[in-house]
Scaffold this active site. Structure first.
Site, short mmCIF file in Angstrom:
data_model
loop_
_atom_site.label_atom_id
_atom_site.label_comp_id
_atom_site.label_asym_id
_atom_site.label_seq_id
_atom_site.Cartn_x
_atom_site.Cartn_y
_atom_site.Cartn_z
N ARG A 58 0.76 -1.28 -0.08
CA ARG A 58 -0.09 0.03 0.02
C ARG A 58 0.86 1.14 -0.26
O ARG A 58 0.54 2.34 -0.59
CB ARG A 58 -0.67 0.07 1.11
N HIS A 62 0.74 4.29 -3.00
CA HIS A 62 0.39 5.43 -2.65
C HIS A 62 1.57 6.66 -2.87
O HIS A 62 1.57 7.82 -3.42
CB HIS A 62 0.11 5.99 -1.27
N ASP A 63 2.83 5.94 -2.74
CA ASP A 63 4.13 6.86 -3.31
C ASP A 63 3.83 6.86 -4.86
O ASP A 63 4.23 7.99 -5.07
CB ASP A 63 5.53 5.82 -2.94
N GLY A 68 4.58 10.67 -8.41
CA GLY A 68 5.49 9.40 -8.87
C GLY A 68 6.19 8.89 -7.93
O GLY A 68 6.29 9.18 -6.66
N SER A 72 8.16 10.44 -1.64
CA SER A 72 7.42 11.67 -1.18
C SER A 72 6.59 11.35 -0.12
O SER A 72 6.27 12.10 0.85
CB SER A 72 6.76 12.79 -2.19
N ASN A 90 -3.64 8.51 3.59
CA ASN A 90 -2.35 7.87 3.90
C ASN A 90 -2.44 7.65 5.39
O ASN A 90 -1.18 7.21 6.03
CB ASN A 90 -1.36 8.90 3.40
N PRO A 156 -7.69 7.14 -5.96
CA PRO A 156 -8.97 6.75 -6.29
C PRO A 156 -9.65 6.51 -4.81
O PRO A 156 -8.94 5.80 -3.95
CB PRO A 156 -8.63 5.44 -6.94
N HIS A 186 -5.03 -6.74 -2.96
CA HIS A 186 -6.02 -6.81 -1.96
C HIS A 186 -6.14 -8.30 -1.42
O HIS A 186 -7.10 -8.55 -0.74
CB HIS A 186 -7.52 -6.23 -2.32
N ASP A 228 -9.10 -10.14 1.95
CA ASP A 228 -9.43 -11.44 1.42
C ASP A 228 -9.61 -12.38 2.25
O ASP A 228 -8.88 -12.83 3.28
CB ASP A 228 -8.25 -11.75 0.57
N ASP A 236 -1.92 -14.80 -3.20
CA ASP A 236 -2.10 -15.75 -4.18
C ASP A 236 -3.55 -15.09 -5.06
O ASP A 236 -3.59 -13.91 -4.70
CB ASP A 236 -2.90 -16.86 -3.39
C1 HEM Z 1 -8.74 1.76 -7.07
C2 HEM Z 1 -7.66 1.61 -6.37
C3 HEM Z 1 -7.64 1.30 -5.08
C4 HEM Z 1 -8.38 1.73 -4.08
C5 HEM Z 1 -9.70 2.57 -4.04
C6 HEM Z 1 -7.76 1.13 -2.69
C7 HEM Z 1 -8.40 1.37 -1.57
C8 HEM Z 1 -7.89 0.75 -0.40
C9 HEM Z 1 -8.63 1.01 0.88
C10 HEM Z 1 -9.68 1.82 1.21
C11 HEM Z 1 -7.84 0.30 1.87
C12 HEM Z 1 -8.13 0.14 3.16
C13 HEM Z 1 -6.91 1.09 4.17
C14 HEM Z 1 -7.40 0.99 5.49
O1 HEM Z 1 -8.44 0.65 6.21
O2 HEM Z 1 -6.32 1.17 6.23
C15 HEM Z 1 -6.95 -0.48 1.14
C16 HEM Z 1 -6.04 -1.35 1.55
C17 HEM Z 1 -4.72 -1.88 1.19
N1 HEM Z 1 -4.54 -1.65 -0.54
FE1 HEM Z 1 -5.76 -0.60 -1.68
N2 HEM Z 1 -6.80 0.50 -3.08
C18 HEM Z 1 -6.67 0.52 -4.52
C19 HEM Z 1 -5.54 0.07 -5.06
C20 HEM Z 1 -4.33 -0.55 -4.53
C21 HEM Z 1 -3.18 -0.94 -4.91
C22 HEM Z 1 -2.98 -0.89 -6.52
C23 HEM Z 1 -2.38 -1.71 -4.15
C24 HEM Z 1 -0.89 -2.13 -4.36
C25 HEM Z 1 -0.57 -2.71 -5.47
C26 HEM Z 1 -3.09 -1.78 -3.12
C27 HEM Z 1 -2.75 -2.41 -2.01
C28 HEM Z 1 -3.39 -2.33 -0.84
C29 HEM Z 1 -3.20 -3.14 0.25
C30 HEM Z 1 -2.00 -4.10 0.37
C31 HEM Z 1 -4.02 -2.87 1.45
C32 HEM Z 1 -3.93 -3.55 2.84
C33 HEM Z 1 -3.20 -2.55 3.83
C34 HEM Z 1 -2.94 -3.06 5.24
O3 HEM Z 1 -3.28 -4.00 5.56
O4 HEM Z 1 -2.28 -2.25 5.76
N3 HEM Z 1 -4.28 -1.24 -3.33
N4 HEM Z 1 -6.86 -0.10 -0.22
C1 LIG Z 2 -9.76 -21.00 -0.10
O1 LIG Z 2 -8.65 -21.02 -0.58
C2 LIG Z 2 -8.35 -22.40 -0.91
C3 LIG Z 2 -6.64 -22.40 -1.20
O2 LIG Z 2 -6.35 -21.84 -2.16
C4 LIG Z 2 -8.95 -22.94 -2.12
O3 LIG Z 2 -8.62 -24.30 -2.27
C5 LIG Z 2 -10.41 -22.86 -1.76
O4 LIG Z 2 -11.38 -23.57 -2.66
C6 LIG Z 2 -11.04 -21.64 -1.07
N1 LIG Z 2 -12.27 -21.40 -0.57
C7 LIG Z 2 -13.32 -20.81 -0.92
C8 LIG Z 2 -14.55 -20.81 -0.43
O5 LIG Z 2 -13.30 -19.90 -1.94
#
Ligand code: HEM
Ligand SMILES: *[C@@H]1O[C@H](CO)[C@@H](O)[C@H](O)[C@H]1NC(C)=O
Ligand SMILES: *[C@@H]1O[C@H](CO)[C@@H](O)[C@H](O)[C@H]1NC(C)=O
Ligand SMILES: CC(=O)N[C@H]1CO[C@H](CO)[C@@H](O)[C@@H]1O
Length: 321
Positions: A58, A62-63, A68, A72, A90, A156, A186, A228, A236
């Site tokens: 994340r 955001h960076d 870019g 920052s 952020n 976004p 996500h 997830d 995955d």
């Molecule tokens: C339309 C684009 C996106 C939107 C609207 C979005 C929105 C969000 C929001 C609202 C959260 C929850 C933040 C919180 O509650 O603290 C989140 C978490 C997260 N986002 Fe996104 N996101 C977007 C794209 C991305 C991209 C491109 C990446 C990385 C490649 C990313 C990686 C993550 C990760 C890993 C989390 C979990 C962070 C944590 O557990 O600390 N997201 N995102």
């Molecule tokens: C959850 O993930 C496992 C391991 O990838 C997969 O085999 C299983 O079908 C998934 N279960 C659901 C409910 O999506």
């Protein structure tokens, strides 16, 4: 003709020009252990805190999306000025102390050589691999930016539609396929209830999940839920399977399988984990090259949280030099 054109662009706006001048192994000769020094710090942290993968992903996003990939986002606010860090989206970005630790070790090994922007990029790549994601080569050679403004943060939002979100990604040179792929990040991490509360009453959420999340979100100030819900710490393709089961937590996540433009990509990634992993590696390299500073632009910060100029001023004030 072409050369003339390039010269004009450089003169008009030298800092915003995208120069694809990053190279794999940029530090081969100047700091041969740069990547292993970062990897060591990430490995140590991951062992006790696997949520670091989500934090770094994340942070990197955001960076790169604000001015870019120039670190920052790492700049601390001062009394005089609020930096990107203090913009609302952020506020929940984590992992700054890991970047500090990597920087400290790098400064000890090769002072003023490895940029904070490259540290974020390398650390994110390593953390993704540790969580079961692809291990890809990242081009390096980014320089650190000289500007960080709270008001520049324009990311976004979670309640965007696919086409609204795509506008934001297109503006950075990314395609719909890149966006659907990158949102696969996500597959790890959490969201605060305040970012998805509106979805709990939506007919597009699996009622069983809505019931569970309503309970989670009913207590405390602003709790979190896994993005997830199946394999929350594994990098995955289960995110896409969850979304196809109406178990996307954020509105934008769920929209990926409901919008006709993105639905085929979602089902392809849901069926084929290897295709997702390869696509993710490619999209991350692309995201990591948004509006980078290279050559003699920007600087190599000595402390990732402050511009060098400010650090020198503070040191003088303390009588250090
Ligand atoms: C339309 C684009 C996106 C939107 C609207 C979005 C929105 C969000 C929001 C609202 C959260 C929850 C933040 C919180 O509650 O603290 C989140 C978490 C997260 N986002 Fe996104 N996101 C977007 C794209 C991305 C991209 C491109 C990446 C990385 C490649 C990313 C990686 C993550 C990760 C890993 C989390 C979990 C962070 C944590 O557990 O600390 N997201 N995102
Ligand atoms: C959850 O993930 C496992 C391991 O990838 C997969 O085999 C299983 O079908 C998934 N279960 C659901 C409910 O999506
Ligand atoms: C650095 O070394 C790696 C591995 O030997 C190589 O693939 C890469 O091209 C080198 N990069 C530069 C810029 O020298
Ligand atoms: C979703 C969100 O919190 N957006 C805010 C992000 O930060 C900017 C700038 O500080 C605000 O204007 C947004 O409302």
């Amino acid at each position: 003709m072409n050369i003339l054109f390039i010269v004009c662009v450089l003169v008009i706006s030298p800092l915003s020009v995208v120069i694809a001048d990053l190279r794999v192994g940029f530090y081969n000769s100047t700091c041969p252990n740069a990547e292993s020094i970062v990897r060591q710090v990430v490995q140590n942290r991951f062992r006790t805190d696997p949520s670091i993968t989500a934090a770094l992903l994340r942070m990197h996003f955001h960076d790169c999306f604000v001015r870019g990939c120039d670190a920052s986002i790492l700049i601390d606010s001062t009394q005089a000025k609020s930096s990107e860090k203090d913009a609302n989206p952020n506020l929940t970005v984590r992992g700054y102390e890991l970047i500090d630790e990597a920087k400290k070790n790098l400064e000890a090994a090769c002072p003023s050589t490895v940029s904070c922007a490259d540290i974020i990029t390398i650390a994110t790549r390593d953390s993704v691999a540790l969580a079961g994601g692809p291990n890809y080569m990242v081009p390096t050679g980014r320089r650190d930016g000289l500007v960080s403004n709270k008001a520049d943060v324009n990311l976004p939002g979670p309640d965007f539609s696919v086409s609204q979100a795509l506008q934001s990604f297109s503006a950075k040179g990314l395609t719909l396929n890149d966006m659907v792929t990158l949102l696969g990040a996500h597959t790890v991490g959490v969201a605060h209830c305040s970012f998805f509360r509106s979805r709990l009453s939506s007919p597009t959420m699996d009622p069983a999940l809505a019931a569970t999340l309503s309970k989670v979100c009913g207590s405390g100030s602003d709790p979190t839920a896994f993005l997830d819900q199946n394999t929350s710490f594994v990098f995955d393709n289960q995110f896409y399977n969850q979304v196809m089961l109406n178990r996307g937590v954020l509105h934008i996540d769920q929209q990926l399988s409901l919008d006709k433009s993105s639905a085929p990509m979602v089902s392809n990634f849901a069926k084929n984990g290897a295709v997702f992993q390869q696509s993710f590696a490619n999209a991350m390299v692309k995201m990591g090259s948004i509006q980078v500073l290279v050559g003699t632009n920007g600087e190599i910060r000595k402390n990732c949280r402050a511009f060098n100029q400010l650090q020198q001023k503070n040191a003088r004030a303390l009588g250090i030099f």
